[in-house]
Design an enzyme around this catalytic site. Structure first.
Site, PDB file in Angstrom:
ATOM      1  N   GLY A 143     -65.132  -6.342  22.557  1.00  0.00           N
ATOM      2  CA  GLY A 143     -64.697  -6.079  23.931  1.00  0.00           C
ATOM      3  C   GLY A 143     -63.211  -6.240  24.201  1.00  0.00           C
ATOM      4  N   SER A 144     -62.357  -6.152  23.171  1.00  0.00           N
ATOM      5  CA  SER A 144     -60.926  -6.354  23.452  1.00  0.00           C
ATOM      6  C   SER A 144     -60.339  -5.194  24.256  1.00  0.00           C
ATOM      7  CB  SER A 144     -60.135  -6.582  22.164  1.00  0.00           C
ATOM      8  OG  SER A 144     -59.979  -5.394  21.436  1.00  0.00           O
ATOM      9  N   ASN A 145     -60.802  -3.965  24.031  1.00  0.00           N
ATOM     10  CA  ASN A 145     -60.315  -2.843  24.846  1.00  0.00           C
ATOM     11  C   ASN A 145     -60.806  -2.969  26.290  1.00  0.00           C
ATOM     12  OD1 ASN A 145     -58.652  -0.702  23.408  1.00  0.00           O
ATOM     13  ND2 ASN A 145     -60.262  -1.116  21.897  1.00  0.00           N
TER      14      ASN A 145
ATOM     15  N   ASN B 285     -63.219   8.021  25.664  1.00  0.00           N
ATOM     16  CA  ASN B 285     -63.456   7.162  24.498  1.00  0.00           C
ATOM     17  C   ASN B 285     -62.120   6.838  23.846  1.00  0.00           C
ATOM     18  OD1 ASN B 285     -64.945   5.832  22.405  1.00  0.00           O
ATOM     19  ND2 ASN B 285     -64.582   7.607  21.084  1.00  0.00           N
TER      20      ASN B 285
ATOM     21  N   HIS C  87     -60.562   5.903  20.039  1.00  0.00           N
ATOM     22  CA  HIS C  87     -60.951   5.981  18.627  1.00  0.00           C
ATOM     23  C   HIS C  87     -59.754   5.561  17.770  1.00  0.00           C
ATOM     24  CE1 HIS C  87     -63.189   7.364  15.143  1.00  0.00           C
ATOM     25  NE2 HIS C  87     -62.053   7.883  14.707  1.00  0.00           N
TER      26      HIS C  87
HETATM   27  C1  GAR Z   1     -61.828  -0.408  18.491  1.00  0.00           C
HETATM   28  O1  GAR Z   1     -60.939  -0.383  17.400  1.00  0.00           O
HETATM   29  C2  GAR Z   1     -62.245   0.996  18.875  1.00  0.00           C
HETATM   30  O2  GAR Z   1     -61.209   1.939  18.752  1.00  0.00           O
HETATM   31  C3  GAR Z   1     -63.326   1.243  17.860  1.00  0.00           C
HETATM   32  O3  GAR Z   1     -64.047   0.035  17.789  1.00  0.00           O
HETATM   33  C4  GAR Z   1     -63.167  -1.031  18.096  1.00  0.00           C
HETATM   34  C5  GAR Z   1     -63.767  -1.836  19.221  1.00  0.00           C
HETATM   35  O4  GAR Z   1     -63.014  -2.993  19.446  1.00  0.00           O
HETATM   36  N1  GAR Z   1     -64.167   2.321  18.250  1.00  0.00           N
HETATM   37  C6  GAR Z   1     -64.682   3.196  17.384  1.00  0.00           C
HETATM   38  O5  GAR Z   1     -64.517   3.118  16.189  1.00  0.00           O
HETATM   39  C7  GAR Z   1     -65.528   4.288  18.023  1.00  0.00           C
HETATM   40  N2  GAR Z   1     -65.770   5.327  17.079  1.00  0.00           N
HETATM   41  P1  GAR Z   1     -63.148  -3.796  20.812  1.00  0.00           P
HETATM   42  O6  GAR Z   1     -64.663  -4.062  21.000  1.00  0.00           O
HETATM   43  O7  GAR Z   1     -62.393  -5.048  20.586  1.00  0.00           O
HETATM   44  O8  GAR Z   1     -62.600  -2.949  21.910  1.00  0.00           O
END
Ligand code: GAR
Length: 201
Positions: A11-13, A106, A108
């Protein structure tokens, strides 16, 4: 504009978007709900700590369409206008995409169209490219293939591992996602074919 954020893990994003909203960097936006497909996703607890409305819609025991319909109902209930996928590791059904067409974003961790799908950072290292990065795009029926809103490049160093590269990309992801959501919420863009461009007037 009410935003619903879908997560599966860390969940950092999601937190970066929550910070951007609370610091006024996405004018006119409000986070209506954070939904996870796993009740034990660490990001869900972090969202709750922030005082955000949270919900788990467990995948287990449901077909994809049942799960998506339950998620759609929760998003409607919170009157969500815009959905941000933030590490949501589940493909959306055609019905979900149709329900919120042009209203799902999204992030990516590669410069699309290179390296769609899982393990994008590992794919980039193994391919041998010297630059990768991150992309925010609209979600359509294709895998990581919808119109691109914004990208940030990140160099790949000779000594990079998946972990070191991922952490440098993540820093850029947090900045890029907030900026891209601000553009969409502010309606400061137009779409021609696949091209998403800032409005000139
Ligand atoms: C992030 O790096 C995001 O770009 C990637 O998963 C991670 C989630 O991190 N998403 C994908 O690869 C989707 N295809 P987060 O939970 O800390 O946001």
């Amino acid at each position: 504009m009410k935003i619903g954020i879908l997560i599966s893990g860390r969940g950092s994003n999601m937190l970066a978007l929550a910070d951007a909203v609370s610091e006024g960097r996405i004018p006119g936006a409000e986070i209506a709900v954070v939904i996870s497909d796993h009740a034990n996703a660490p990001g869900l607890a972090l969202a709750a700590e922030r005082g955000l409305t949270t919900l788990a819609v467990e995948r287990q025991g449901r077909t994809r369409i049942e799960h998506d319909r339950e998620t759609i109902a929760a998003l409607h209930e919170q009157r969500v206008d815009l959905i941000c996928l933030a590490g949501y590791m589940r493909l959306l059904s055609a019905e979900f995409i149709e329900t919120f067409r042009h209203r799902i974003l999204n992030i990516h961790p590669s410069l699309l169209p290179s390296f769609p799908g899982l393990d994008a950072q590992r794919q980039a290292i193994e391919y041998g490219v010297k630059w990768t990065g991150c992309t925010v795009h609209f979600v359509d029926e294709t895998l990581d293939g919808g119109p691109i809103i914004a990208q940030s490049p990140v160099p790949i160093r000779d000594d990079d591992t998946v972990e070191t590269l991922s952490s440098r990309i993540l820093i850029e992801e947090h900045k890029l996602y907030a900026a891209a959501v601000a553009l969409i919420v502010g309606n400061g863009y137009e779409i021609t074919g696949r091209r998403v461009r800032g409005k000139t007037t």
